[in-house]
Write a protein that holds these residues in place. Structure first.
Motif, PDB file in Angstrom:
ATOM      1  N   HIS A 217       0.806  -1.196   0.060  1.00 16.13           N
ATOM      2  CA  HIS A 217       0.125  -0.199   0.162  1.00 16.13           C
ATOM      3  C   HIS A 217       0.875   1.286  -0.015  1.00 16.13           C
ATOM      4  O   HIS A 217       1.924   1.212   0.632  1.00 16.13           O
ATOM      5  N   LYS A 218       0.482   2.215  -0.548  1.00 15.22           N
ATOM      6  CA  LYS A 218       1.215   3.609  -0.780  1.00 15.22           C
ATOM      7  C   LYS A 218       0.136   4.844  -0.676  1.00 15.22           C
ATOM      8  O   LYS A 218      -0.883   4.441  -1.092  1.00 15.22           O
ATOM      9  N   LYS A 219       0.532   5.867  -0.323  1.00  8.17           N
ATOM     10  CA  LYS A 219      -0.211   6.898  -0.146  1.00  8.17           C
ATOM     11  C   LYS A 219       0.029   7.988  -1.618  1.00  8.17           C
ATOM     12  O   LYS A 219       1.453   8.242  -1.854  1.00  8.17           O
ATOM     13  N   GLU A 277       3.486  -3.410  -6.422  1.00  7.03           N
ATOM     14  CA  GLU A 277       4.335  -2.245  -6.486  1.00  7.03           C
ATOM     15  C   GLU A 277       4.683  -1.415  -7.872  1.00  7.03           C
ATOM     16  O   GLU A 277       4.383  -0.409  -7.963  1.00  7.03           O
ATOM     17  N   ASP A 281       3.351   2.411  -8.596  1.00 11.87           N
ATOM     18  CA  ASP A 281       4.397   3.339  -9.169  1.00 11.87           C
ATOM     19  C   ASP A 281       3.763   4.050 -10.430  1.00 11.87           C
ATOM     20  O   ASP A 281       3.946   5.261 -10.729  1.00 11.87           O
ATOM     21  N   LEU A 290       3.787  10.680  -4.457  1.00  7.11           N
ATOM     22  CA  LEU A 290       4.044  10.150  -3.233  1.00  7.11           C
ATOM     23  C   LEU A 290       3.382  11.200  -2.236  1.00  7.11           C
ATOM     24  O   LEU A 290       3.948  12.273  -2.468  1.00  7.11           O
ATOM     25  N   THR A 292       3.161  12.169   1.908  1.00  6.89           N
ATOM     26  CA  THR A 292       3.518  11.825   3.382  1.00  6.89           C
ATOM     27  C   THR A 292       2.523  12.060   4.103  1.00  6.89           C
ATOM     28  O   THR A 292       2.723  12.094   5.571  1.00  6.89           O
TER      29      THR A 292
END
Length: 562
Positions: A217-219, A277, A281, A290, A292
């Protein structure tokens, strides 16, 4: 005073049921003890049970004939059924990746061994049943021996006057050669090819394709004006449901939502996305960058929880049918099944025992828990209806006669292939009616090890009866020479072809070697010797198909040449 003790533990030519059970327990208990002892990095594991059985049989210990046959066959059924349930999910999915190449190499090795056996039959004058026993022992293949013995029994039923030698004798003589032969080949090929396990591990990781990588998972922060005002459905359309948006937070807002597919994106929205992933991307590079942002991970508004599928009403329904988001305002972000992590596409069908990771409100999660069952305790309890129902189907499939022109009797899958195929299909499709594919790992390992212990004990004690006399009578050293040809020629050819022509990573090749010879002792050794679990994966990919071909080769050789 202690006559009863002597009666229980001393050899008897015509043992009672109690004496038979004591001999069985003695063989298994002592065999498991010695199997745990290590000589360097080598241990025999449960295969030591057969060697203890040989020793006990040699010194006069016996099991009643009917009991021995039952123990041997029932043990084999439990063993292959457990293997099928364990490797079934990865077996079918592997064919989309490297599994096809691995299985071609492994099956070719099996057929090459069968060809060498035919050549030995033509030039040595040995009976085919002896050579099938030598072949099965040389490649440490227990189901092949079981299939050969079943085929002989079928022929005897049709031709009562026909006399056969016992293939177990050749199996018992050459089995140690098979175990040490594979281990020796792994050792010497590593040094001759100058293999560095660490370097092979690095190569393996670099060569991994995306479909084998775990979900992450990514933000993401939305910054591309092209996507402002577009719905998530429109944005995700070109990614073909390969990405799940689990959370969304508008810029400047602290409220985290589980977004619907028709929700429109705004400038500087923050998304939590789940997928492979590489896909993530690509998606992030296209839509924004991305992020934070830490508020999107807040659990104040949205809870996350794991829910188990245990209620019959939802089994075999797909996620789009359940429509959890529109009905309960809850989103599934991942599905865990048989050790695999699966992206929850709308078409994904739920199986009994699946574990779902969900996010939503406390009330929504509670409602879905009631709908799904979510009884972890139920999963820990043995489902004997499913287990024995599956075993029954396996025995029925293995007993169906398959008529092949020019063969004297119909061929059967037998107690080895029948339960194995049923287990593979059940694990692939999640079950049949009330028969579920889910069995917890502890139960599978117990079933496998208990089954193979029963089989090894029965085979060893039976073969030990007159083992030394048979070794001398049949010139066991010559049989070991024949077994060496069946063990080493295909194995060395496999290493050359697999390494230099198919360019297979050595860590995977070690697993294919162990799997092609269906040798758990060699697999255990290779994982310790190479300090890697990679061989286990390739072993599981080739084991089912190799087992089926070993069974067919053993049966066909006896049917054609007897």
């Amino acid at each position: 005073m202690f006559d009863w003790l002597n009666t229980l533990f001393l050899p008897a030519e015509n043992p009672t049921v109690t004496q038979s059970i004591v001999v069985l327990m003695l063989a298994i208990g002592t065999g498991v003890f010695f199997g745990r002892l290590k000589l360097g990095k080598i241990s025999f594991g449960v295969s030591a049970v057969m060697f203890i059985g040989l020793i006990l049989g040699h010194f006069g210990y016996r099991i009643q004939g009917e009991i021995l046959d039952f123990i041997r066959d029932f043990g084999l059924i439990l063993f292959v059924y457990g293997i099928g349930l364990q490797v079934g999910p990865s077996f079918f999915s592997s064919f989309r990746n490297e599994g096809l190449k691995f299985n071609i190499l492994a099956v070719s090795t099996v057929l090459f061994g069968g060809l060498i056996t035919i050549i030995l039959f033509k030039f040595t004058g040995l009976k085919i049943e002896n050579l099938v026993g030598i072949m099965s022992g040389s490649v440490t293949n227990t189901p092949g021996l079981g299939a050969g013995k079943s085929t002989i029994e079928e022929i005897k039923n049709t031709f009562p006057n026909k006399v056969f030698d016992d293939p177990t004798i050749g199996y018992a003589i050459t089995y140690p050669l098979g175990v040490f032969g594979i281990i020796g080949t792994i050792i010497f090929s590593k040094f001759l090819l100058k293999i560095d396990p660490d370097q092979e591990m690095r190569k393996f990781r670099l060569s991994k394709i995306n479909s084998e990588l775990p979900l992450v998972h990514k933000k993401l922060r939305v910054t591309n004006p092209e996507f402002f005002g577009k719905t998530l459905r429109e944005v995700l359309k070109e990614f073909e449901n390969e990405i799940v948006v689990s959370r969304l937070k508008h810029s400047g807002d602290v409220t985290v939502k589980s977004p619907t597919s028709d929700m429109e994106l705004r400038d500087r929205d923050v998304l939590m996305v789940v997928g492979l992933e590489k896909k993530l991307d690509e998606f992030i590079a296209k839509v924004g960058r991305l992020s934070t942002d830490i508020f999107i991970e807040s659990d104040s508004e949205i809870l996350k929880k794991y829910i188990f599928v245990t209620k019959p009403s939802v089994i075999h329904k797909n996620l789009s049918q359940l429509d959890l988001f529109n009905t309960y305002d809850l989103k599934v972000t991942r599905v865990f099944r048989a050790g695999r992590e699966i992206l929850p596409r709308p078409s994904l069908e739920l199986f009994y025992g699946d574990k779902l990771r969900v996010i939503g409100s406390k009330e929504a999660i509670k409602e879905v828990e009631e709908m799904m069952g979510n009884s972890e305790k139920k999963l820990l309890e043995p489902d004997f209806l499913s287990l024995f129902g599956g075993l029954l189907l396996g025995v029925i499939l293995g007993s169906i006669p398959i008529f092949i022109p020019s063969l004297p009797v119909p061929i059967k899958l037998g107690f080895a292939a029948g339960p194995l195929i049923v287990a593979l299909l059940i694990s692939r499709y999640g079950g049949i009616s009330f028969i579920h594919s889910y069995v917890n790992n502890g139960a599978i390992y117990f079933m496998k090890d208990f089954g193979i212990c029963l089989f090894f004990a029965a085979v060893g004690i039976h073969a030990g009866d007159g083992f030394y006399e048979n070794f001398v009578k049949y010139n066991g050293w010559i049989w070991l020479l024949y077994g060496s040809a069946i063990t080493f020629i295909p194995l060395i050819t496999m290493v050359i072809v697999g390494r230099f022509f198919m360019k297979i990573n050595y860590l995977q090749l070690a697993g294919i070697m162990s799997g092609s010879y269906t040798d758990p002792a060699a697999l255990s050794f290779s994982t310790n010797f190479l300090d890697s679990d990679i061989p286990i994966q390739s072993y599981a990919q080739v084991y089912p198909l190799v087992t089926i071909f070993r069974i067919f080769v053993a049966s066909l050789l006896i049917l054609i040449f007897s």
